[in-house]
Design a protein around this motif. Structure first.
Motif, PDB file in Angstrom:
ATOM      1  N   ASP A 174       0.812  -1.224   0.000  1.00 16.36           N
ATOM      2  CA  ASP A 174       0.000   0.000   0.000  1.00 16.36           C
ATOM      3  C   ASP A 174       0.847   1.277   0.000  1.00 16.36           C
ATOM      4  OD1 ASP A 174       1.019  -0.213   2.529  1.00 16.36           O
ATOM      5  OD2 ASP A 174      -0.893   0.035   3.584  1.00 16.36           O
ATOM      6  N   ASP A 175       2.157   1.129  -0.113  1.00 17.36           N
ATOM      7  CA  ASP A 175       3.061   2.283  -0.208  1.00 17.36           C
ATOM      8  C   ASP A 175       3.635   2.305  -1.617  1.00 17.36           C
ATOM      9  OD1 ASP A 175       5.175   4.115  -0.096  1.00 17.36           O
ATOM     10  OD2 ASP A 175       5.577   3.685   2.012  1.00 17.36           O
ATOM     11  N   LYS A 176       2.982   3.031  -2.519  1.00 16.38           N
ATOM     12  CA  LYS A 176       3.363   2.985  -3.934  1.00 16.38           C
ATOM     13  C   LYS A 176       4.807   3.416  -4.179  1.00 16.38           C
ATOM     14  CE  LYS A 176       1.836   4.277  -8.573  1.00 16.38           C
ATOM     15  NZ  LYS A 176       3.218   4.432  -9.054  1.00 16.38           N
ATOM     16  N   VAL A 177       5.247   4.475  -3.514  1.00 17.63           N
ATOM     17  CA  VAL A 177       6.609   4.968  -3.730  1.00 17.63           C
ATOM     18  C   VAL A 177       7.639   3.914  -3.330  1.00 17.63           C
ATOM     19  CG1 VAL A 177       8.315   6.703  -3.041  1.00 17.63           C
ATOM     20  CG2 VAL A 177       5.956   7.382  -3.468  1.00 17.63           C
ATOM     21  N   TYR A 178       7.438   3.339  -2.167  1.00 16.60           N
ATOM     22  CA  TYR A 178       8.373   2.329  -1.670  1.00 16.60           C
ATOM     23  C   TYR A 178       8.311   1.060  -2.511  1.00 16.60           C
ATOM     24  CZ  TYR A 178      11.394   1.190   2.334  1.00 16.60           C
ATOM     25  OH  TYR A 178      12.458   0.922   3.155  1.00 16.60           O
ATOM     26  N   ARG A 179       7.089   0.660  -2.879  1.00 17.66           N
ATOM     27  CA  ARG A 179       6.925  -0.543  -3.684  1.00 17.66           C
ATOM     28  C   ARG A 179       7.541  -0.359  -5.067  1.00 17.66           C
ATOM     29  NH1 ARG A 179       7.207  -5.563  -3.417  1.00 17.66           N
ATOM     30  NH2 ARG A 179       6.136  -5.351  -1.429  1.00 17.66           N
ATOM     31  N   ASP A 180       7.346   0.810  -5.684  1.00 12.38           N
ATOM     32  CA  ASP A 180       7.953   1.078  -6.990  1.00 12.38           C
ATOM     33  C   ASP A 180       9.474   1.039  -6.905  1.00 12.38           C
ATOM     34  OD1 ASP A 180       5.548   1.305  -8.266  1.00 12.38           O
ATOM     35  OD2 ASP A 180       5.574   3.490  -8.435  1.00 12.38           O
ATOM     36  N   TYR A 181      10.007   1.545  -5.793  1.00 17.87           N
ATOM     37  CA  TYR A 181      11.458   1.516  -5.605  1.00 17.87           C
ATOM     38  C   TYR A 181      11.948   0.071  -5.591  1.00 17.87           C
ATOM     39  CZ  TYR A 181      15.978   1.938  -3.258  1.00 17.87           C
ATOM     40  OH  TYR A 181      17.307   1.841  -2.922  1.00 17.87           O
ATOM     41  N   HIS A 182      11.228  -0.798  -4.875  1.00 13.26           N
ATOM     42  CA  HIS A 182      11.590  -2.213  -4.858  1.00 13.26           C
ATOM     43  C   HIS A 182      11.465  -2.830  -6.246  1.00 13.26           C
ATOM     44  CE1 HIS A 182      10.362  -6.469  -4.902  1.00 13.26           C
ATOM     45  NE2 HIS A 182      11.283  -6.621  -3.960  1.00 13.26           N
ATOM     46  N   ASP A 183      10.364  -2.569  -6.919  1.00  9.18           N
ATOM     47  CA  ASP A 183      10.060  -3.235  -8.181  1.00  9.18           C
ATOM     48  C   ASP A 183      10.897  -2.738  -9.362  1.00  9.18           C
ATOM     49  OD1 ASP A 183       8.156  -4.611  -6.772  1.00  9.18           O
ATOM     50  OD2 ASP A 183       6.439  -3.523  -7.589  1.00  9.18           O
ATOM     51  N   LYS A 184      11.397  -1.517  -9.284  1.00  8.89           N
ATOM     52  CA  LYS A 184      12.085  -0.934 -10.437  1.00  8.89           C
ATOM     53  C   LYS A 184      13.554  -0.578 -10.215  1.00  8.89           C
ATOM     54  CE  LYS A 184       7.724   1.111 -11.987  1.00  8.89           C
ATOM     55  NZ  LYS A 184       6.996   2.391 -12.250  1.00  8.89           N
ATOM     56  N   GLU A 185      13.956  -0.375  -8.963  1.00 11.08           N
ATOM     57  CA  GLU A 185      15.311   0.115  -8.718  1.00 11.08           C
ATOM     58  C   GLU A 185      16.173  -0.764  -7.829  1.00 11.08           C
ATOM     59  OE1 GLU A 185      15.899   4.337  -7.822  1.00 11.08           O
ATOM     60  OE2 GLU A 185      13.748   4.619  -8.112  1.00 11.08           O
ATOM     61  N   TRP A 186      15.627  -1.185  -6.701  1.00 14.08           N
ATOM     62  CA  TRP A 186      16.448  -1.840  -5.680  1.00 14.08           C
ATOM     63  C   TRP A 186      17.081  -3.124  -6.196  1.00 14.08           C
ATOM     64  CZ3 TRP A 186      16.349  -6.106  -2.099  1.00 14.08           C
ATOM     65  CH2 TRP A 186      17.184  -5.933  -0.995  1.00 14.08           C
ATOM     66  N   GLY A 187      18.379  -3.190  -6.128  1.00 13.37           N
ATOM     67  CA  GLY A 187      19.093  -4.388  -6.550  1.00 13.37           C
ATOM     68  C   GLY A 187      19.484  -4.406  -8.011  1.00 13.37           C
ATOM     69  N   VAL A 188      19.049  -3.419  -8.786  1.00 10.13           N
ATOM     70  CA  VAL A 188      19.440  -3.358 -10.199  1.00 10.13           C
ATOM     71  C   VAL A 188      20.911  -2.941 -10.272  1.00 10.13           C
ATOM     72  CG1 VAL A 188      19.112  -2.186 -12.408  1.00 10.13           C
ATOM     73  CG2 VAL A 188      17.122  -2.812 -11.003  1.00 10.13           C
ATOM     74  N   PRO A 189      21.760  -3.709 -10.929  1.00 13.17           N
ATOM     75  CA  PRO A 189      23.176  -3.356 -11.004  1.00 13.17           C
ATOM     76  C   PRO A 189      23.387  -1.981 -11.641  1.00 13.17           C
ATOM     77  CG  PRO A 189      22.861  -5.634 -11.656  1.00 13.17           C
ATOM     78  CD  PRO A 189      21.487  -5.013 -11.559  1.00 13.17           C
ATOM     79  N   GLU A 190      24.045  -1.109 -10.901  1.00  8.70           N
ATOM     80  CA  GLU A 190      24.297   0.260 -11.359  1.00  8.70           C
ATOM     81  C   GLU A 190      25.792   0.419 -11.636  1.00  8.70           C
ATOM     82  OE1 GLU A 190      23.970   3.242 -12.944  1.00  8.70           O
ATOM     83  OE2 GLU A 190      22.092   3.309 -11.774  1.00  8.70           O
ATOM     84  N   TYR A 191      26.108   0.942 -12.823  1.00  7.65           N
ATOM     85  CA  TYR A 191      27.509   1.100 -13.206  1.00  7.65           C
ATOM     86  C   TYR A 191      27.884   2.552 -13.506  1.00  7.65           C
ATOM     87  CZ  TYR A 191      27.020  -3.953 -13.779  1.00  7.65           C
ATOM     88  OH  TYR A 191      26.763  -5.285 -13.551  1.00  7.65           O
ATOM     89  N   ASP A 192      26.902   3.425 -13.474  1.00 10.28           N
ATOM     90  CA  ASP A 192      27.166   4.831 -13.777  1.00 10.28           C
ATOM     91  C   ASP A 192      27.842   5.512 -12.589  1.00 10.28           C
ATOM     92  OD1 ASP A 192      26.536   7.298 -15.553  1.00 10.28           O
ATOM     93  OD2 ASP A 192      25.798   7.851 -13.567  1.00 10.28           O
ATOM     94  N   ASP A 193      28.945   6.186 -12.840  1.00  5.94           N
ATOM     95  CA  ASP A 193      29.717   6.807 -11.764  1.00  5.94           C
ATOM     96  C   ASP A 193      28.893   7.806 -10.955  1.00  5.94           C
ATOM     97  OD1 ASP A 193      32.536   5.787 -12.366  1.00  5.94           O
ATOM     98  OD2 ASP A 193      32.055   6.721 -14.273  1.00  5.94           O
ATOM     99  N   ARG A 194      28.211   8.707 -11.654  1.00  3.19           N
ATOM    100  CA  ARG A 194      27.464   9.754 -10.957  1.00  3.19           C
ATOM    101  C   ARG A 194      26.306   9.174 -10.170  1.00  3.19           C
ATOM    102  NH1 ARG A 194      23.382  11.978  -9.937  1.00  3.19           N
ATOM    103  NH2 ARG A 194      22.308  10.487 -11.297  1.00  3.19           N
ATOM    104  N   ALA A 195      25.614   8.195 -10.747  1.00  4.25           N
ATOM    105  CA  ALA A 195      24.484   7.573 -10.062  1.00  4.25           C
ATOM    106  C   ALA A 195      24.945   6.856  -8.795  1.00  4.25           C
ATOM    107  CB  ALA A 195      23.765   6.598 -10.989  1.00  4.25           C
ATOM    108  N   LEU A 196      26.100   6.218  -8.849  1.00  5.88           N
ATOM    109  CA  LEU A 196      26.647   5.555  -7.670  1.00  5.88           C
ATOM    110  C   LEU A 196      27.021   6.579  -6.603  1.00  5.88           C
ATOM    111  CD1 LEU A 196      28.853   2.883  -9.457  1.00  5.88           C
ATOM    112  CD2 LEU A 196      26.892   2.402  -7.979  1.00  5.88           C
ATOM    113  N   PHE A 197      27.567   7.700  -7.043  1.00  6.92           N
ATOM    114  CA  PHE A 197      27.899   8.779  -6.106  1.00  6.92           C
ATOM    115  C   PHE A 197      26.628   9.283  -5.415  1.00  6.92           C
ATOM    116  CE2 PHE A 197      28.027  13.436  -5.526  1.00  6.92           C
ATOM    117  CZ  PHE A 197      29.008  13.521  -4.544  1.00  6.92           C
TER     118      PHE A 197
END
Length: 207
Positions: free
Chosen positions: A17-40
């Motif tokens: 029931d928390d759309k923002v948090y759920r979207d973060y899990h479903d779309k971002e969390w754990g996705v391998p990130e390789y961009d320098d600025r994004a990692l910063f």
């Protein structure tokens, strides 16, 4: 209805029931990130999270991005005391002078590393896991670990370089978020999905 054993179901830590948090899990969390600025950006935000919940930071993330010039290290590194005082008046972010000053100092170190590290900031960080995600077996997120040898080594080296707010627990949470550690629960469909997005480690050219 309860899920049967072995059935696919998303990680339980992000409420449905928390759309923002759920979207973060479903779309971002754990996705391998390789961009320098994004990692910063993620490492800085995890530093602001110290003593708080990630949900608090997530709900303020867009405010942070606006306040910190899109997390452009070049701009942050040049922040003046006057700019820092303006940030201290911004109710949309975490108004901690210690953490704001740390972000400025971290930006300056990041820029130095981009010049000195052959693989940039991304290569430096990913080397701690051998260039590919650590995949943990995890049936219930409540049982997940809060650090690991790789996180401890990364935190130690970051501190050695001068980074602030980068202890092993903060670094482990960062590694989970940017896909260096895959801690999606075993029954979560995102576990395999994010793993497929990982790059293959580069083969050494050394003889």
């Amino acid at each position: 209805m309860a899920k049967s054993a072995g059935a696919e179901a998303p990680c339980l830590w992000a409420p449905l029931d928390d759309k923002v948090y759920r979207d973060y899990h479903d779309k971002e969390w754990g996705v391998p990130e390789y961009d320098d600025r994004a990692l910063f950006e993620k490492l800085i935000l995890d530093g602001f999270q110290a003593g708080l919940s990630w949900r608090t930071i997530l709900y303020k993330r867009e405010n942070f991005r606006k306040a910190f010039d899109g997390f452009d290290p070049q701009k942050i590194a040049r922040y003046t005391p006057k700019k820092i005082e303006r940030l201290m008046q911004d109710e949309g972010i975490i108004r901690s002078k210690t953490k704001i000053n740390a972000a400025v100092g971290n930006a300056r170190i990041y820029l130095d590393m981009m010049e000195s590290e052959p693989g940039g900031f991304s290569g430096f960080l990913w080397d701690f896991v051998g260039g590919e995600p650590i995949v943990n077996r995890l049936r219930n997120y409540r049982g997940h670990q809060t650090t690991c040898p790789e996180a401890e080594a990364m935190a130690k080296e970051l501190k050695k370089r001068g980074f602030k707010f980068c202890g092993p627990v903060i670094v482990y949470a960062f590694m989970q978020a940017v896909g260096m550690v895959n801690d999606h629960e075993d029954h979560c469909p995102r576990k395999k999905a994010v793993q497929k997005l990982a790059r293959k480690p580069r083969k050494s050219k050394k003889a």
